[in-house]
Motif scaffolding. Structure first.
Motif, short mmCIF file in Angstrom:
data_model
loop_
_atom_site.label_atom_id
_atom_site.label_comp_id
_atom_site.label_asym_id
_atom_site.label_seq_id
_atom_site.Cartn_x
_atom_site.Cartn_y
_atom_site.Cartn_z
N UNK A 1 -0.68 -2.57 -7.16
CA UNK A 1 -1.80 -2.02 -6.39
C UNK A 1 -2.79 -3.13 -6.07
N UNK A 2 -3.86 -2.76 -5.39
CA UNK A 2 -4.87 -3.74 -5.01
C UNK A 2 -5.53 -4.36 -6.24
N UNK A 3 -5.68 -3.58 -7.31
CA UNK A 3 -6.40 -4.06 -8.49
C UNK A 3 -5.51 -4.30 -9.70
N UNK A 4 -4.28 -3.76 -9.71
CA UNK A 4 -3.44 -3.88 -10.90
C UNK A 4 -2.00 -4.21 -10.50
N UNK B 1 0.80 -1.22 0.00
CA UNK B 1 0.00 0.00 0.00
C UNK B 1 0.84 1.28 0.00
N UNK B 2 2.10 1.22 0.46
CA UNK B 2 2.89 2.43 0.49
C UNK B 2 2.38 3.41 1.54
N UNK B 3 2.91 4.64 1.57
CA UNK B 3 3.99 5.11 0.70
C UNK B 3 5.33 4.47 1.05
N UNK B 4 6.19 4.43 0.05
CA UNK B 4 7.48 3.81 0.21
C UNK B 4 8.59 4.87 0.21
N UNK B 5 9.57 4.67 1.08
CA UNK B 5 10.75 5.52 1.10
C UNK B 5 11.63 5.21 -0.11
N UNK B 6 12.48 6.14 -0.47
CA UNK B 6 13.41 5.89 -1.58
C UNK B 6 14.35 4.75 -1.19
N UNK B 7 14.46 3.72 -2.02
CA UNK B 7 15.39 2.64 -1.71
C UNK B 7 16.82 3.15 -1.60
N UNK B 8 17.64 2.43 -0.86
CA UNK B 8 19.02 2.88 -0.62
C UNK B 8 19.79 3.09 -1.92
N UNK B 9 19.63 2.18 -2.88
CA UNK B 9 20.42 2.33 -4.11
C UNK B 9 19.93 3.51 -4.95
N UNK B 10 18.65 3.89 -4.82
CA UNK B 10 18.15 5.07 -5.52
C UNK B 10 18.69 6.33 -4.86
N UNK B 11 18.68 6.36 -3.54
CA UNK B 11 19.26 7.51 -2.83
C UNK B 11 20.74 7.65 -3.16
N UNK B 12 21.44 6.53 -3.21
CA UNK B 12 22.86 6.59 -3.54
C UNK B 12 23.12 7.13 -4.93
#
Length: 277
Positions: free
Chosen positions: A51-54, A4-15
């Motif tokens: 998502x819940x439907x897709x 469901x999120x929201x999700x934090x930026x993954x470590x490799x994306x932040x890097x």
């Protein structure tokens, strides 16, 4: 189970991006979007997840990135994968959405005609996409971002017209129903999928102008209706009377013709608006 999120930026994306600060913009329908300031500039960073439907929403950020690289050669649009799906980072488009820009007119006791210059800027953005050989597939008021320097048509993840890597591609299952053309709704009801077209984009832009000016959806159906019932209403019922004052009202009527072949092209819409100014 879908997340469901929201999700934090993954470590490799932040890097990779080295954010100086970030702000959560939205989290819904399988997408978490961050406004991120980096040493290289301001970015819209999207994290896609099922998502819940897709489940295709997990692929949408990467798919959009491959399209943007074709539409704007040389623009840096990094993308990749993360544990829930894919991510991408694109330059932030500053401005005000069409829906927010026309809000004062919806609440006025004496509505005035929407500004044709603003409608023209939207039509020009759509025409530019069409002339490049693409159909957007998800035209809606919040995807027109209007600024003094021009209007951007954002969120092209559902667009069709060029090559998309098979690993990130998925079938088109419609857009936000409030702006869906009758032939798109009918195809989805019958087969589960549809093909985005420029003609359906034109209908959606007319529906976007209509709801932004009046606050009403193009077809009447209950707020709590199921998605299937919403689409059936679009197929079975005529659109609401177009009561937008001025030249824009007649143009919207033409754009929302039930027969796709009767609708003007986005280029013709631009010319009609220039003639009316």
């Amino acid at each position: 189970m879908p997340s469901h999120g929201p999700f934090a930026l993954p470590d490799h994306v932040q890097g990779s991006l080295a954010p100086l600060n970030k702000r959560l913009v939205v989290n819904r329908r399988g997408s978490t979007v961050w406004d991120v300031r980096t040493p290289a500039g301001r970015l819209a960073v999207k994290l896609g997840y099922p998502s819940r439907t897709h489940h295709w929403t997990a692929l949408a950020p990467a798919r959009e990135a491959t399209i943007l690289r074709q539409l704007i050669p040389g623009e840096d649009v990094p993308f990749g994968e993360w544990e829930q799906g894919t991510w991408s980072a694109q330059p932030w488009r500053d401005g005000v959405s069409l829906f927010d820009l026309w809000e004062p007119g919806r609440h006025s006791s004496h509505p005035s005609a929407p500004k044709l210059e603003e409608a023209l800027s939207c039509a020009a953005a759509l025409a530019s996409l069409h002339e490049a050989g693409w159909a957007h597939g998800d035209v809606q008021p919040n995807h027109f971002i209007i600024a003094p320097t021009g209007t951007s048509l954002i969120d092209v993840a559902l667009a069709r017209g060029g090559e998309v890597p098979e690993i990130y591609d998925f079938q088109y299952r419609g857009c936000l129903v409030h702006y869906e053309a009758p032939e798109i709704s009918q195809s989805i009801l019958q087969t589960g999928t549809a093909v985005p077209t420029r003609e359906a984009d034109v209908y959606a832009m007319g529906a976007s102008w209509f709801i932004s000016a009046t606050g009403w959806r193009h077809v009447d159906y209950p707020d709590d209706a199921e998605r299937k019932d919403q689409r059936q209403a679009i197929v079975d019922k005529p659109h609401r009377p177009i009561n937008v004052p001025g030249a824009l009202g007649k143009l919207i009527e033409h754009m929302m013709s039930r027969n796709p072949d009767d609708r003007p092209t986005s280029k013709a819409i631009c010319q009609q608006l220039r003639n009316a100014l």
